[in-house]
Write a protein that holds these residues in place. Structure first.
Motif, PDB file in Angstrom:
ATOM      1  N   TYR A   1      15.361   6.840   2.294  1.00  0.00           N
ATOM      2  CA  TYR A   1      15.310   8.228   2.145  1.00  0.00           C
ATOM      3  C   TYR A   1      13.605   8.217   2.350  1.00  0.00           C
ATOM      4  O   TYR A   1      12.886   8.671   2.999  1.00  0.00           O
ATOM      5  N   ILE A   2      12.415   6.797   1.705  1.00  0.00           N
ATOM      6  CA  ILE A   2      11.308   6.533   2.105  1.00  0.00           C
ATOM      7  C   ILE A   2      11.035   6.208   4.011  1.00  0.00           C
ATOM      8  O   ILE A   2      10.040   7.597   4.153  1.00  0.00           O
ATOM      9  N   VAL A   3      11.826   6.081   4.323  1.00  0.00           N
ATOM     10  CA  VAL A   3      12.166   6.041   6.039  1.00  0.00           C
ATOM     11  C   VAL A   3      11.866   7.737   6.308  1.00  0.00           C
ATOM     12  O   VAL A   3      10.800   8.385   7.297  1.00  0.00           O
ATOM     13  N   CYS A   4      12.745   8.383   5.814  1.00  0.00           N
ATOM     14  CA  CYS A   4      13.222   9.556   6.121  1.00  0.00           C
ATOM     15  C   CYS A   4      12.209  10.642   5.755  1.00  0.00           C
ATOM     16  O   CYS A   4      11.479  11.967   6.307  1.00  0.00           O
ATOM     17  N   TYR A   5      11.383  10.076   4.723  1.00  0.00           N
ATOM     18  CA  TYR A   5      10.440  11.111   4.451  1.00  0.00           C
ATOM     19  C   TYR A   5       9.209  11.115   4.915  1.00  0.00           C
ATOM     20  O   TYR A   5       8.502  11.921   4.812  1.00  0.00           O
ATOM     21  N   LEU A   6       8.652   9.457   4.684  1.00  0.00           N
ATOM     22  CA  LEU A   6       7.333   9.075   5.557  1.00  0.00           C
ATOM     23  C   LEU A   6       7.549  10.033   6.928  1.00  0.00           C
ATOM     24  O   LEU A   6       6.567  10.072   7.423  1.00  0.00           O
ATOM     25  N   SER A   7       8.256   9.888   7.323  1.00  0.00           N
ATOM     26  CA  SER A   7       8.813  10.753   8.781  1.00  0.00           C
ATOM     27  C   SER A   7       7.871  12.019   9.399  1.00  0.00           C
ATOM     28  O   SER A   7       8.153  12.625   9.635  1.00  0.00           O
ATOM     29  N   GLN A   8       8.034  12.363   7.873  1.00  0.00           N
ATOM     30  CA  GLN A   8       8.062  14.591   7.215  1.00  0.00           C
ATOM     31  C   GLN A   8       6.550  14.623   8.124  1.00  0.00           C
ATOM     32  O   GLN A   8       5.216  15.292   7.853  1.00  0.00           O
ATOM     33  N   PHE A   9       5.478  13.574   7.605  1.00  0.00           N
ATOM     34  CA  PHE A   9       4.409  13.603   7.243  1.00  0.00           C
ATOM     35  C   PHE A   9       3.742  12.693   8.110  1.00  0.00           C
ATOM     36  O   PHE A   9       1.830  12.866   8.745  1.00  0.00           O
ATOM     37  N   ALA A  10       4.036  11.140   8.552  1.00  0.00           N
ATOM     38  CA  ALA A  10       3.406  10.505   9.791  1.00  0.00           C
ATOM     39  C   ALA A  10       4.915   9.727  10.975  1.00  0.00           C
ATOM     40  O   ALA A  10       5.923   9.777  10.409  1.00  0.00           O
ATOM     41  N   ALA A  11       4.252   9.423  12.049  1.00  0.00           N
ATOM     42  CA  ALA A  11       5.436   8.944  13.380  1.00  0.00           C
ATOM     43  C   ALA A  11       4.997   7.623  12.797  1.00  0.00           C
ATOM     44  O   ALA A  11       4.226   6.835  13.005  1.00  0.00           O
ATOM     45  N   LEU A  12       6.065   6.922  12.443  1.00  0.00           N
ATOM     46  CA  LEU A  12       5.954   5.558  11.789  1.00  0.00           C
ATOM     47  C   LEU A  12       6.159   4.991  13.641  1.00  0.00           C
ATOM     48  O   LEU A  12       7.725   5.236  14.286  1.00  0.00           O
ATOM     49  N   ASP A  13       5.746   3.996  13.061  1.00  0.00           N
ATOM     50  CA  ASP A  13       6.311   3.255  14.999  1.00  0.00           C
ATOM     51  C   ASP A  13       6.622   1.709  14.806  1.00  0.00           C
ATOM     52  O   ASP A  13       6.123   0.907  13.890  1.00  0.00           O
ATOM     53  N   PRO A  14       6.654   1.648  15.925  1.00  0.00           N
ATOM     54  CA  PRO A  14       7.483  -0.020  15.957  1.00  0.00           C
ATOM     55  C   PRO A  14       6.741  -1.195  16.006  1.00  0.00           C
ATOM     56  O   PRO A  14       4.966  -1.176  15.846  1.00  0.00           O
ATOM     57  N   GLY A  15       7.143  -1.553  14.534  1.00  0.00           N
ATOM     58  CA  GLY A  15       6.027  -3.136  14.177  1.00  0.00           C
ATOM     59  C   GLY A  15       5.470  -2.793  12.742  1.00  0.00           C
ATOM     60  O   GLY A  15       4.848  -3.248  12.096  1.00  0.00           O
ATOM     61  N   ASP A  16       4.799  -1.789  12.567  1.00  0.00           N
ATOM     62  CA  ASP A  16       4.646  -1.253  10.903  1.00  0.00           C
ATOM     63  C   ASP A  16       5.324  -1.385  10.011  1.00  0.00           C
ATOM     64  O   ASP A  16       6.740  -1.224  10.209  1.00  0.00           O
ATOM     65  N   VAL A  17       4.572  -1.209   8.983  1.00  0.00           N
ATOM     66  CA  VAL A  17       5.521  -1.621   8.346  1.00  0.00           C
ATOM     67  C   VAL A  17       5.676  -1.030   6.654  1.00  0.00           C
ATOM     68  O   VAL A  17       4.705  -0.166   6.514  1.00  0.00           O
ATOM     69  N   ILE A  18       6.162  -0.685   5.808  1.00  0.00           N
ATOM     70  CA  ILE A  18       6.924  -0.283   4.544  1.00  0.00           C
ATOM     71  C   ILE A  18       7.209  -1.400   3.560  1.00  0.00           C
ATOM     72  O   ILE A  18       8.075  -1.939   3.338  1.00  0.00           O
ATOM     73  N   LEU A  19       6.263  -0.824   2.359  1.00  0.00           N
ATOM     74  CA  LEU A  19       6.504  -1.688   1.170  1.00  0.00           C
ATOM     75  C   LEU A  19       6.616  -1.031   0.051  1.00  0.00           C
ATOM     76  O   LEU A  19       6.278  -0.054   0.382  1.00  0.00           O
ATOM     77  N   THR A  20       8.011  -0.979  -0.452  1.00  0.00           N
ATOM     78  CA  THR A  20       8.864   0.121  -1.303  1.00  0.00           C
ATOM     79  C   THR A  20       8.448   0.170  -2.814  1.00  0.00           C
ATOM     80  O   THR A  20       9.600   0.764  -3.230  1.00  0.00           O
ATOM     81  N   GLY A  21       8.048  -0.810  -3.057  1.00  0.00           N
ATOM     82  CA  GLY A  21       7.201  -0.459  -4.923  1.00  0.00           C
ATOM     83  C   GLY A  21       7.666  -2.036  -5.025  1.00  0.00           C
ATOM     84  O   GLY A  21       8.168  -2.991  -4.589  1.00  0.00           O
ATOM     85  N   THR A  22       7.107  -2.354  -6.640  1.00  0.00           N
ATOM     86  CA  THR A  22       7.019  -3.477  -7.369  1.00  0.00           C
ATOM     87  C   THR A  22       7.743  -3.151  -8.778  1.00  0.00           C
ATOM     88  O   THR A  22       7.634  -1.708  -9.314  1.00  0.00           O
ATOM     89  N   PRO A  23       8.725  -4.189  -9.325  1.00  0.00           N
ATOM     90  CA  PRO A  23       9.788  -3.537 -10.029  1.00  0.00           C
ATOM     91  C   PRO A  23       8.148  -3.940 -11.890  1.00  0.00           C
ATOM     92  O   PRO A  23       7.464  -4.088 -11.040  1.00  0.00           O
ATOM     93  N   ASP A  24       9.290  -4.213 -13.446  1.00  0.00           N
ATOM     94  CA  ASP A  24       8.005  -4.542 -14.135  1.00  0.00           C
ATOM     95  C   ASP A  24       7.777  -5.335 -14.236  1.00  0.00           C
ATOM     96  O   ASP A  24       8.598  -6.566 -13.643  1.00  0.00           O
ATOM     97  N   GLY A  25       6.742  -5.993 -14.706  1.00  0.00           N
ATOM     98  CA  GLY A  25       6.156  -7.314 -15.350  1.00  0.00           C
ATOM     99  C   GLY A  25       4.968  -8.244 -14.132  1.00  0.00           C
ATOM    100  O   GLY A  25       5.067  -9.441 -14.505  1.00  0.00           O
ATOM    101  N   VAL A  26       4.754  -6.709 -14.024  1.00  0.00           N
ATOM    102  CA  VAL A  26       2.713  -7.137 -14.131  1.00  0.00           C
ATOM    103  C   VAL A  26       1.869  -7.601 -14.591  1.00  0.00           C
ATOM    104  O   VAL A  26       1.666  -6.820 -15.600  1.00  0.00           O
ATOM    105  N   ALA A  27       0.651  -8.158 -14.246  1.00  0.00           N
ATOM    106  CA  ALA A  27      -0.536  -7.608 -15.220  1.00  0.00           C
ATOM    107  C   ALA A  27      -0.929  -6.204 -15.717  1.00  0.00           C
ATOM    108  O   ALA A  27      -1.428  -5.959 -16.842  1.00  0.00           O
ATOM    109  N   LEU A  28      -0.690  -5.373 -14.764  1.00  0.00           N
ATOM    110  CA  LEU A  28      -1.619  -4.178 -16.051  1.00  0.00           C
ATOM    111  C   LEU A  28      -0.358  -3.579 -17.095  1.00  0.00           C
ATOM    112  O   LEU A  28      -0.886  -2.631 -17.412  1.00  0.00           O
ATOM    113  N   SER A  29       0.349  -4.265 -16.847  1.00  0.00           N
ATOM    114  CA  SER A  29       1.233  -4.146 -18.320  1.00  0.00           C
ATOM    115  C   SER A  29       0.066  -3.818 -19.152  1.00  0.00           C
ATOM    116  O   SER A  29       1.157  -3.115 -20.425  1.00  0.00           O
ATOM    117  N   GLY A  30      -0.234  -5.104 -19.242  1.00  0.00           N
ATOM    118  CA  GLY A  30      -1.153  -5.127 -20.616  1.00  0.00           C
ATOM    119  C   GLY A  30      -0.027  -6.832 -21.200  1.00  0.00           C
ATOM    120  O   GLY A  30      -0.678  -7.618 -22.136  1.00  0.00           O
TER     121      GLY A  30
END
Length: 280
Positions: free
Chosen positions: A223-252
């Motif tokens: 879904y992410i790749v399809c969605y982003l392709s509506q706004f930008a041309a994704l070229d070979p070698g490009d990287v997509i980071l898909t998000g992080t789960p809970d458990g980071v320092a921002l949580s407090g």
């Protein structure tokens, strides 16, 4: 297949990791870049596998990022409901996109410097998607899957004050410091990975922080790749980071990183990372 790049910064050698064997790819591809990541390039590597020589300098070699410098690093924010909650936000209805500079990409075991004036440097274990075919205005998630060359482990390191309080309304300022995107240790081709069923783990100084699965993604990889392709041309070698789960320092719940801290991350099948943090 597992593709990697070994050697000093700027002089990495492309290799194929085949069990305990490290095979030299220089006779097939110049580097793990756009041509090698294309369907044709990956097929050339497969066809040459049985005739590749061993890489004689593998023992003790630095592990670089598994791809040469990408044209773009796209990132999806708040893509796990529990992480959105610990950040004080509602789960998004549409993918949140921001960009990281390509020069933040480093090897899985490279040391990382905490930026000057930083008091809130944070870790984020993530699944990275590497594009193999140009993706623009895709019609379906099936089309999106066909554009993916492979997957890798990533750490989307973030400075939260820069990101949220000094941002000017967008997040990239807190994502752009040198070394803020450790990638690898290798890329695993898409035919060997089910991106919907991968476990993600992180720890700091041996203490567990994150433990989740991509089955909890709000928006799937396709879904992410399809969605982003509506706004930008994704070229070979490009990287997509898909998000992080809970458990980071921002949580407090956990302290932010300081010099001397050691962060370990793992996605079984995609490998392990370790970064020792210093102070810029």
């Amino acid at each position: 297949m597992k593709l990697a790049r070994l050697g000093p910064v700027g002089a990495e050698v492309p290799v194929l990791v085949d069990g305990d064997s490290i095979l030299d790819l220089r006779g097939v591809v110049e580097d793990i870049g756009p041509r090698a990541l294309s369907p044709e390039g990956l097929q050339e590597i497969r066809d040459a596998k049985n005739s590749l020589p061993s890489f004689k300098s593998a023992a003790g070699a630095r592990v670089g990022a598994p791809i040469s410098r990408p044209g773009a690093v796209y990132c999806i924010g708040m893509n796990y409901a529990a992480h959105a909650a610990e950040s004080g936000a509602e789960p998004p209805r549409k993918p949140i996109m921001f960009l990281k500079p390509p020069n933040t990409v480093v090897g899985a075991y490279d040391s990382v410097e905490i930026p000057r004036r930083s008091l809130r440097t944070d870790w984020e274990v993530e699944l990275a998607v590497v594009i193999g075919s140009r993706a623009l205005y895709l019609d379906s998630q099936e089309d999106a899957a066909a554009c993916i060359a492979g997957y890798a482990l990533a750490n989307d390191i973030s400075e939260r004050e820069f990101q949220l309080e000094l941002s000017g309304g967008q997040w990239s300022k807190g994502k752009s410091s040198p070394g803020f995107t450790p990638l690898g240790p290798w890329l695993v081709t898409a035919d060997e990975v089910d991106p919907s069923r991968l476990d993600l783990r992180s720890s700091v100084n041996g203490e567990a922080r994150q433990a989740s699965s991509t089955s909890d993604l709000i928006f799937s990889v396709e879904y992410i790749v399809c969605y982003l392709s509506q706004f930008a041309a994704l070229d070979p070698g490009d990287v997509i980071l898909t998000g992080t789960p809970d458990g980071v320092a921002l949580s407090g719940r956990f302290p932010y990183l300081v010099a001397g801290d050691v962060v370990d991350l793992e996605i079984p099948g995609l490998g392990h990372q370790r970064q020792v943090f210093g102070q810029a």
